[in-house]
Design an enzyme around this catalytic site. Structure first.
Site, PDB file in Angstrom:
ATOM      1  N   GLN A   5       0.849  -1.193   0.000  1.00 45.64           N
ATOM      2  CA  GLN A   5       0.000   0.000   0.000  1.00 45.64           C
ATOM      3  C   GLN A   5       0.888   1.247   0.000  1.00 45.64           C
ATOM      4  O   GLN A   5       1.673   1.453   0.927  1.00 45.64           O
ATOM      5  CB  GLN A   5      -0.898  -0.010   1.241  1.00 45.64           C
ATOM      6  CG  GLN A   5      -1.794   1.173   1.422  1.00 45.64           C
ATOM      7  CD  GLN A   5      -2.544   1.104   2.745  1.00 45.64           C
ATOM      8  OE1 GLN A   5      -2.397   0.154   3.505  1.00 45.64           O
ATOM      9  NE2 GLN A   5      -3.340   2.103   3.027  1.00 45.64           N
ATOM     10  N   GLY A   6       0.793   2.071  -1.023  1.00 40.55           N
ATOM     11  CA  GLY A   6       1.628   3.262  -1.144  1.00 40.55           C
ATOM     12  C   GLY A   6       0.888   4.522  -0.751  1.00 40.55           C
ATOM     13  O   GLY A   6       0.509   5.329  -1.618  1.00 40.55           O
ATOM     14  N   TYR A   7       0.666   4.692   0.546  1.00 41.68           N
ATOM     15  CA  TYR A   7      -0.026   5.876   1.052  1.00 41.68           C
ATOM     16  C   TYR A   7       0.954   6.855   1.706  1.00 41.68           C
ATOM     17  O   TYR A   7       1.158   7.954   1.245  1.00 41.68           O
ATOM     18  CB  TYR A   7      -1.092   5.466   2.081  1.00 41.68           C
ATOM     19  CG  TYR A   7      -2.425   5.060   1.499  1.00 41.68           C
ATOM     20  CD1 TYR A   7      -2.538   4.574   0.203  1.00 41.68           C
ATOM     21  CD2 TYR A   7      -3.581   5.138   2.271  1.00 41.68           C
ATOM     22  CE1 TYR A   7      -3.764   4.185  -0.314  1.00 41.68           C
ATOM     23  CE2 TYR A   7      -4.817   4.758   1.759  1.00 41.68           C
ATOM     24  CZ  TYR A   7      -4.906   4.280   0.469  1.00 41.68           C
ATOM     25  OH  TYR A   7      -6.116   3.914  -0.034  1.00 41.68           O
ATOM     26  N   SER A   8       1.553   6.454   2.833  1.00 37.91           N
ATOM     27  CA  SER A   8       2.362   7.366   3.647  1.00 37.91           C
ATOM     28  C   SER A   8       3.600   7.855   2.906  1.00 37.91           C
ATOM     29  O   SER A   8       4.232   7.124   2.141  1.00 37.91           O
ATOM     30  CB  SER A   8       2.789   6.680   4.947  1.00 37.91           C
ATOM     31  OG  SER A   8       1.671   6.375   5.737  1.00 37.91           O
ATOM     32  N   GLU A  36      -4.068   8.939  17.445  1.00 41.06           N
ATOM     33  CA  GLU A  36      -4.598  10.301  17.453  1.00 41.06           C
ATOM     34  C   GLU A  36      -5.637  10.505  16.355  1.00 41.06           C
ATOM     35  O   GLU A  36      -6.675  11.151  16.567  1.00 41.06           O
ATOM     36  CB  GLU A  36      -3.450  11.305  17.290  1.00 41.06           C
ATOM     37  CG  GLU A  36      -2.517  11.404  18.488  1.00 41.06           C
ATOM     38  CD  GLU A  36      -1.595  10.199  18.640  1.00 41.06           C
ATOM     39  OE1 GLU A  36      -1.093   9.969  19.753  1.00 41.06           O
ATOM     40  OE2 GLU A  36      -1.384   9.478  17.638  1.00 41.06           O
ATOM     41  N   SER A  65       4.634  -1.566   4.131  1.00 39.37           N
ATOM     42  CA  SER A  65       4.684  -2.968   4.562  1.00 39.37           C
ATOM     43  C   SER A  65       4.694  -3.891   3.349  1.00 39.37           C
ATOM     44  O   SER A  65       3.957  -3.667   2.387  1.00 39.37           O
ATOM     45  CB  SER A  65       3.466  -3.285   5.440  1.00 39.37           C
ATOM     46  OG  SER A  65       3.437  -2.467   6.576  1.00 39.37           O
ATOM     47  N   GLU A  67      -9.385  -1.685   5.973  1.00 42.09           N
ATOM     48  CA  GLU A  67      -8.177  -1.909   6.766  1.00 42.09           C
ATOM     49  C   GLU A  67      -8.488  -1.842   8.254  1.00 42.09           C
ATOM     50  O   GLU A  67      -8.074  -2.691   9.038  1.00 42.09           O
ATOM     51  CB  GLU A  67      -7.120  -0.873   6.409  1.00 42.09           C
ATOM     52  CG  GLU A  67      -5.825  -1.027   7.204  1.00 42.09           C
ATOM     53  CD  GLU A  67      -4.757  -0.028   6.805  1.00 42.09           C
ATOM     54  OE1 GLU A  67      -3.600  -0.239   7.188  1.00 42.09           O
ATOM     55  OE2 GLU A  67      -5.085   0.955   6.116  1.00 42.09           O
TER      56      GLU A  67
END
Length: 398
Positions: free
Chosen positions: A130-133, A379, A165, A248
């Site tokens: 998963q290429g998010y952050s 958070e 990951s 997720e």
């Protein structure tokens, strides 16, 4: 809420137990488990395990039958999770694909994408990440800076992803990139199904404090994706992203059963360890700690069942998944911290010197810090709970 299982559900449980007994590696249920030389050897073993799950019809039981699933009910999913946790079954190397990418493609993807990707996700032939952050876009994904520029029927992608990951073993990436700039930052983002095996993609390991390699940095240098690899509409990827995150977070909530098992194992450890020839569990302070952990872990389980009941009625996961994710990840970290403290000086031992084989408690304690970050930090979960469940006003500082 009714916590009992129907005869049909118990029959399903027995079918799964029998299959696991017949198909897990020899000695696995007894505790003799594989030791891997490195992450690549582990990935090869886990791919093999997923192929076995796929052949037996156990890789994604909730998926529709037309996609290779069993159309299992939510209660059957609960049974499945309970039994997998009980035997500490090998992890799914394609967790991202099965629990996030696959369901998102079923909901939003084109028919061509479903035919191209879904079966290979299920079989483990293609592993996904998963290429998010990004370094400057973690909790605030609207700040994504990775760019994708149109070039005929393809897109040229440049940027960097972090905390990816399975990136080092992945064949494909569910990647977000900025394709336009609007006043509202949430617009102008597009989701791509990126081929990781190309010259423009470079993966570098992030070695964790426990010495493991689960996460990666991914550098994109004129990587290429095509129009056919876009999920949803160009510039409208936010809706796609949120759909995947809901899947997720609802999956993370299922870790409540792992938490329950870890508590039971902690109780067993306090019975085995002795102080002045008396089991630690006889110590009033230890008993007080255990009662507190039991009360809260049980509360977490009941809350999960309550949210599950709502999902059964609505037919889809909701914001309540953030409650489960927050409670389970934070309590897991605390329980594992207590497990180290309870061991005293033995708690700082590592690997073969630890009191449990392969430093079970130490490994899980160090890993637990990441659980409060992955899938959205604690958070962020608190903000989601405040706004979408409690109805509080949005945090204007964001």
């Amino acid at each position: 809420m009714d916590f009992s299982f129907t005869p049909k559900e118990e029959e399903f449980r027995q079918e799964l137990r029998t299959w696991l007994e017949e198909n897990l590696p020899e000695g696995w249920i007894g505790g003799t488990r594989e030791v891997y030389k490195d992450e690549y050897e582990k990935a090869a073993f886990l791919r093999s395990w997923q192929r076995k799950l796929y052949a037996g019809g156990w890789a994604a039981i909730a998926w529709p039958k037309k996609y290779g699933g069993r159309e299992a009910t939510l209660m059957e999913e609960i049974v499945y999770q309970q039994e997998m946790v009980k035997v500490k079954a090998p992890a799914l190397v394609n967790y991202v694909g099965i629990h996030m990418v696959g369901p998102t493609l079923m909901q939003i993807g084109t028919e061509e994408q479903k035919l191209r990707y879904i079966e290979k996700i299920l079989s483990g032939e293609e592993v996904w990440c998963q290429g998010y952050s990004e370094p400057n876009a973690g909790s605030d994904l609207s700040a994504v800076q990775t760019s994708a520029v149109k070039d005929g029927d393809r897109w040229i992608i440049n940027g960097q992803k972090v905390w990816t990951s399975f990136g080092h073993v992945a064949d494909r990436c569910f990647l977000i990139a900025r394709t336009n700039h609007f006043e509202k930052k949430h617009k102008g983002i597009t989701v791509f199904l990126l081929d990781m095996d190309q010259p423009g993609v470079e993966t570098k390991p992030i070695i964790q404090m426990d010495g493991q390699h689960d996460f990666n940095e991914v550098y994109l240098n004129s990587a290429v994706a095509y129009d056919t690899e876009i999920v949803g509409e160009v510039d409208e990827g936010w809706r796609v992203m949120m759909a995947l995150l809901m899947f997720e977070r609802s999956g993370i909530g299922g870790q409540v059963f792992t938490l329950e098992q870890q508590f039971n194992e902690l109780v067993a450890m306090t019975k085995d360890l002795k102080e002045d020839n008396e089991p630690l569990l006889d110590n009033p302070l230890i008993r007080k700690t255990m009662i507190d952990l039991y009360t809260r872990s049980r509360g977490s389980l009941l809350n999960y069942y309550r949210n599950l009941t709502k999902t059964l009625k609505n037919g889809r996961p909701g914001a309540e998944g953030s409650m489960d994710k927050l409670m389970v990840s934070e309590l897991t970290k605390e329980l594992l911290s207590k497990s180290i403290s309870i061991q005293g000086h033995q708690g700082v031992l590592w690997k073969e010197d630890a009191i449990s084989s392969n430093s079970y408690w130490q490994d899980n304690f160090l890993y637990s810090f990441g659980q409060t970050i992955g899938g959205g930090t604690s958070e962020i979960q608190k903000n989601t709970i405040a706004e979408r469940i409690l109805g509080l006003p949005k945090d204007m500082g964001r």
